[in-house]
Design a protein around this motif. Structure first.
Motif, PDB file in Angstrom:
ATOM      1  N   SER A  41      40.990  44.233  45.629  1.00  0.00           N
ATOM      2  CA  SER A  41      41.828  44.577  44.480  1.00  0.00           C
ATOM      3  C   SER A  41      41.601  43.529  43.393  1.00  0.00           C
ATOM      4  O   SER A  41      42.172  42.439  43.429  1.00  0.00           O
ATOM      5  N   PHE A  42      40.740  43.861  42.460  1.00  0.00           N
ATOM      6  CA  PHE A  42      40.379  42.898  41.439  1.00  0.00           C
ATOM      7  C   PHE A  42      41.543  42.592  40.494  1.00  0.00           C
ATOM      8  O   PHE A  42      41.527  41.583  39.793  1.00  0.00           O
ATOM      9  N   LYS A  43      42.541  43.461  40.486  1.00  0.00           N
ATOM     10  CA  LYS A  43      43.720  43.193  39.660  1.00  0.00           C
ATOM     11  C   LYS A  43      44.518  42.009  40.196  1.00  0.00           C
ATOM     12  O   LYS A  43      45.269  41.381  39.464  1.00  0.00           O
ATOM     13  N   ASN A  44      44.368  41.748  41.484  1.00  0.00           N
ATOM     14  CA  ASN A  44      45.135  40.679  42.114  1.00  0.00           C
ATOM     15  C   ASN A  44      44.352  39.369  42.250  1.00  0.00           C
ATOM     16  O   ASN A  44      44.782  38.454  42.939  1.00  0.00           O
ATOM     17  N   ILE A  45      43.173  39.307  41.599  1.00  0.00           N
ATOM     18  CA  ILE A  45      42.387  38.072  41.665  1.00  0.00           C
ATOM     19  C   ILE A  45      43.132  36.963  40.936  1.00  0.00           C
ATOM     20  O   ILE A  45      43.708  37.164  39.863  1.00  0.00           O
ATOM     21  N   ASP A  46      43.102  35.800  41.522  1.00  0.00           N
ATOM     22  CA  ASP A  46      43.774  34.630  40.974  1.00  0.00           C
ATOM     23  C   ASP A  46      43.314  34.383  39.536  1.00  0.00           C
ATOM     24  O   ASP A  46      42.105  34.367  39.258  1.00  0.00           O
ATOM     25  N   PRO A  47      44.230  34.158  38.574  1.00  0.00           N
ATOM     26  CA  PRO A  47      43.838  33.879  37.176  1.00  0.00           C
ATOM     27  C   PRO A  47      42.915  32.674  37.049  1.00  0.00           C
ATOM     28  O   PRO A  47      42.035  32.653  36.188  1.00  0.00           O
ATOM     29  N   ILE A  48      43.110  31.673  37.890  1.00  0.00           N
ATOM     30  CA  ILE A  48      42.239  30.491  37.849  1.00  0.00           C
ATOM     31  C   ILE A  48      40.813  30.879  38.206  1.00  0.00           C
ATOM     32  O   ILE A  48      39.848  30.420  37.587  1.00  0.00           O
ATOM     33  N   LEU A  49      40.659  31.744  39.212  1.00  0.00           N
ATOM     34  CA  LEU A  49      39.334  32.196  39.612  1.00  0.00           C
ATOM     35  C   LEU A  49      38.684  33.025  38.499  1.00  0.00           C
ATOM     36  O   LEU A  49      37.471  32.912  38.261  1.00  0.00           O
ATOM     37  N   ILE A  50      39.484  33.841  37.815  1.00  0.00           N
ATOM     38  CA  ILE A  50      38.964  34.629  36.693  1.00  0.00           C
ATOM     39  C   ILE A  50      38.475  33.708  35.579  1.00  0.00           C
ATOM     40  O   ILE A  50      37.397  33.903  35.005  1.00  0.00           O
ATOM     41  N   ASN A  57      21.139  32.353  38.379  1.00  0.00           N
ATOM     42  CA  ASN A  57      21.918  31.430  39.204  1.00  0.00           C
ATOM     43  C   ASN A  57      23.397  31.801  39.193  1.00  0.00           C
ATOM     44  O   ASN A  57      24.086  31.629  40.203  1.00  0.00           O
ATOM     45  N   PHE A  58      23.865  32.315  38.065  1.00  0.00           N
ATOM     46  CA  PHE A  58      25.249  32.779  38.011  1.00  0.00           C
ATOM     47  C   PHE A  58      25.452  33.963  38.955  1.00  0.00           C
ATOM     48  O   PHE A  58      26.509  34.090  39.582  1.00  0.00           O
ATOM     49  N   LEU A  59      24.442  34.810  39.077  1.00  0.00           N
ATOM     50  CA  LEU A  59      24.526  35.944  39.993  1.00  0.00           C
ATOM     51  C   LEU A  59      24.701  35.458  41.437  1.00  0.00           C
ATOM     52  O   LEU A  59      25.479  36.038  42.202  1.00  0.00           O
ATOM     53  N   VAL A  60      23.982  34.405  41.799  1.00  0.00           N
ATOM     54  CA  VAL A  60      24.145  33.814  43.132  1.00  0.00           C
ATOM     55  C   VAL A  60      25.573  33.303  43.306  1.00  0.00           C
ATOM     56  O   VAL A  60      26.210  33.524  44.350  1.00  0.00           O
ATOM     57  N   LEU A  61      26.082  32.625  42.275  1.00  0.00           N
ATOM     58  CA  LEU A  61      27.461  32.139  42.324  1.00  0.00           C
ATOM     59  C   LEU A  61      28.437  33.292  42.481  1.00  0.00           C
ATOM     60  O   LEU A  61      29.428  33.191  43.220  1.00  0.00           O
ATOM     61  N   LEU A  62      28.153  34.402  41.816  1.00  0.00           N
ATOM     62  CA  LEU A  62      29.033  35.567  41.895  1.00  0.00           C
ATOM     63  C   LEU A  62      29.085  36.116  43.320  1.00  0.00           C
ATOM     64  O   LEU A  62      30.139  36.554  43.793  1.00  0.00           O
ATOM     65  N   PHE A  63      27.965  36.078  44.017  1.00  0.00           N
ATOM     66  CA  PHE A  63      27.946  36.505  45.417  1.00  0.00           C
ATOM     67  C   PHE A  63      28.812  35.576  46.276  1.00  0.00           C
ATOM     68  O   PHE A  63      29.493  36.031  47.204  1.00  0.00           O
ATOM     69  N   LEU A  64      28.799  34.279  45.969  1.00  0.00           N
ATOM     70  CA  LEU A  64      29.645  33.335  46.707  1.00  0.00           C
ATOM     71  C   LEU A  64      31.121  33.609  46.447  1.00  0.00           C
ATOM     72  O   LEU A  64      31.957  33.491  47.345  1.00  0.00           O
ATOM     73  N   VAL A  65      31.439  33.972  45.211  1.00  0.00           N
ATOM     74  CA  VAL A  65      32.825  34.322  44.886  1.00  0.00           C
ATOM     75  C   VAL A  65      33.230  35.583  45.637  1.00  0.00           C
ATOM     76  O   VAL A  65      34.354  35.685  46.151  1.00  0.00           O
TER      77      VAL A  65
END
Length: 378
Positions: free
Chosen positions: A38-47, A69-77
């Motif tokens: 539920s992407f609506k409930n993602i922590d504001p800090i993480l956003i 490299n940001f895409l790799v980071l996105l996979f980690l998120v």
């Protein structure tokens, strides 16, 4: 395969230094359930963190490289978002950490054997260099240290602790050792009398192991003692060179204060900012987390990632102060050792070690949200 078994495999590969393999196995076991997020409930800090790093990549001179490299980071998120959706009771966390400890112990044993066989300057493995090895071992030691306080498996955990300490000492990774010292200070401050005694005992054991190997080095005339002298020399070439790197990173930030030079673009920009006195012409990262964040992602990335870091710390401290359980203290201390090392290196920017950051963060969040359950190290 049951999800618990996948988590055990993940824990083992993270501990043995194969975080990339563990990530792939876990991620593809979960990717079909992405609709459950539920992407609506993602922590504001993480956003804020995701947006700031994306903007840094988007406005980078090396946009394509930075966005990849940001895409790799996105996979980690995404890994983090999947992981916090697991039903992570402390008893399950406890078992997953057992596999993490087992993997790290094998990794330490491998490093020790390679050092003894090659009579080198320090311990390392075919998978991880000395600093990456130090990161994993320093992160694991607090977990095992507090496991020893339990009634079950004391002998195994004591043997594991000795192997991990020997591996860390022989790695001669100053940053990892300093990170562990920070973790031990935290344990000593927050722990009860029994925990404080264990900190003192472990410190004595570590010093005795260090003295033993230094004396052995002098007697057999290997390279460890001479390398140790460079580690304790405040004016050694490696320390002076690192300061030059820090100065270059600061200049990058001053020239790109808002978005930085681009996420992971430090290596691309460094040749343009390298000081004449610096020996190495290329450098992957700034060997200091705050300076690396400022240089690559500017003030926005620095603030957003700092908030994520402190949020993880907040969850861990609150969970421990509420429940007074050794599990929360162990995970919090391991996380402290991991992050402490990043002030002197940049091992978390590699995928196989960077995943450990989100792994511990998800566990700390679960402990904070769920409170006390039955666990062997409660």
């Amino acid at each position: 395969m049951r999800m618990e078994e996948i988590l055990y495999i993940l824990g083992f590969f993270l501990g043995v230094g194969g975080g990339t393999i563990g990530f792939i196995i876990y991620f593809f076991s979960r990717v079909l359930r992405i609709r459950e997020l539920s992407f609506k409930n993602i922590d504001p800090i993480l956003i804020f963190f995701i947006i700031s790093f994306f903007l840094s990549s988007l406005f980078s001179t090396f946009r394509k490289f930075s966005l990849l490299n940001f895409l790799v980071l996105l996979f980690l998120v995404l890994f983090y978002l999947f992981f916090i959706k697991e039903n992570l009771s402390p008893s399950l966390i406890d078992r997953v950490l057992d596999y993490f400890i087992f993997g790290a112990t094998l990794l330490a044993f491998s490093g020790i054997n390679i050092f003894l066989h090659n009579k080198g300057y320090y311990a390392e493995t075919p998978i991880l260099g000395k600093n990456a090895l130090g990161t994993v071992l320093a992160t694991t030691i607090p977990l095992v240290q507090l496991k020893i306080l339990t009634d079950n498996g004391k002998l195994w955990h004591f043997i594991s602790l000795i192997i991990l300490i020997v591996g860390l000492i022989l790695s001669m990774s100053q940053g990892a050792i300093l990170g562990l010292i920070l973790a031990e200070i935290l344990i000593f401050i927050l722990g009860d009398k029994k925990v404080k005694r264990k900190v003192l005992y472990m410190s004595i054991i570590a010093l005795l192991i260090l003295v033993f190997f230094l004396i052995k080095s002098i007697l057999v005339k290997d390279n460890l003692f001479s390398f140790f002298l460079t580690r304790v020399d405040p004016y050694s070439s490696s320390k002076i060179q690192r300061i030059y790197i820090w100065i270059s990173a600061w200049k990058m930030f001053l020239d790109h204060p808002i978005f930085g030079v681009g996420f992971s673009a430090f290596s691309k920009m460094y040749p343009y900012y390298r000081l004449p006195q610096a020996i190495k012409e290329n450098m992957s990262f700034a060997h200091n987390l705050p300076l690396n964040l400022l240089a690559e992602t500017g003030i926005l990335g620095f603030l957003s990632f700092s908030l994520v870091i402190f949020q993880f710390f907040y969850w861990g401290i609150k969970a421990y102060l509420r429940d007074k359980d050794y599990l929360s203290l162990a995970v919090l201390s391991g996380y402290t050792a991991y992050m402490g090392h990043q002030f002197f290196d940049g091992t978390m920017w590699s995928l196989h070690l960077g995943i450990i950051f989100f792994f511990f963060g998800a566990i700390l969040r679960s402990l904070y949200e769920k409170g006390t359950f039955s666990s062997s190290i409660l």
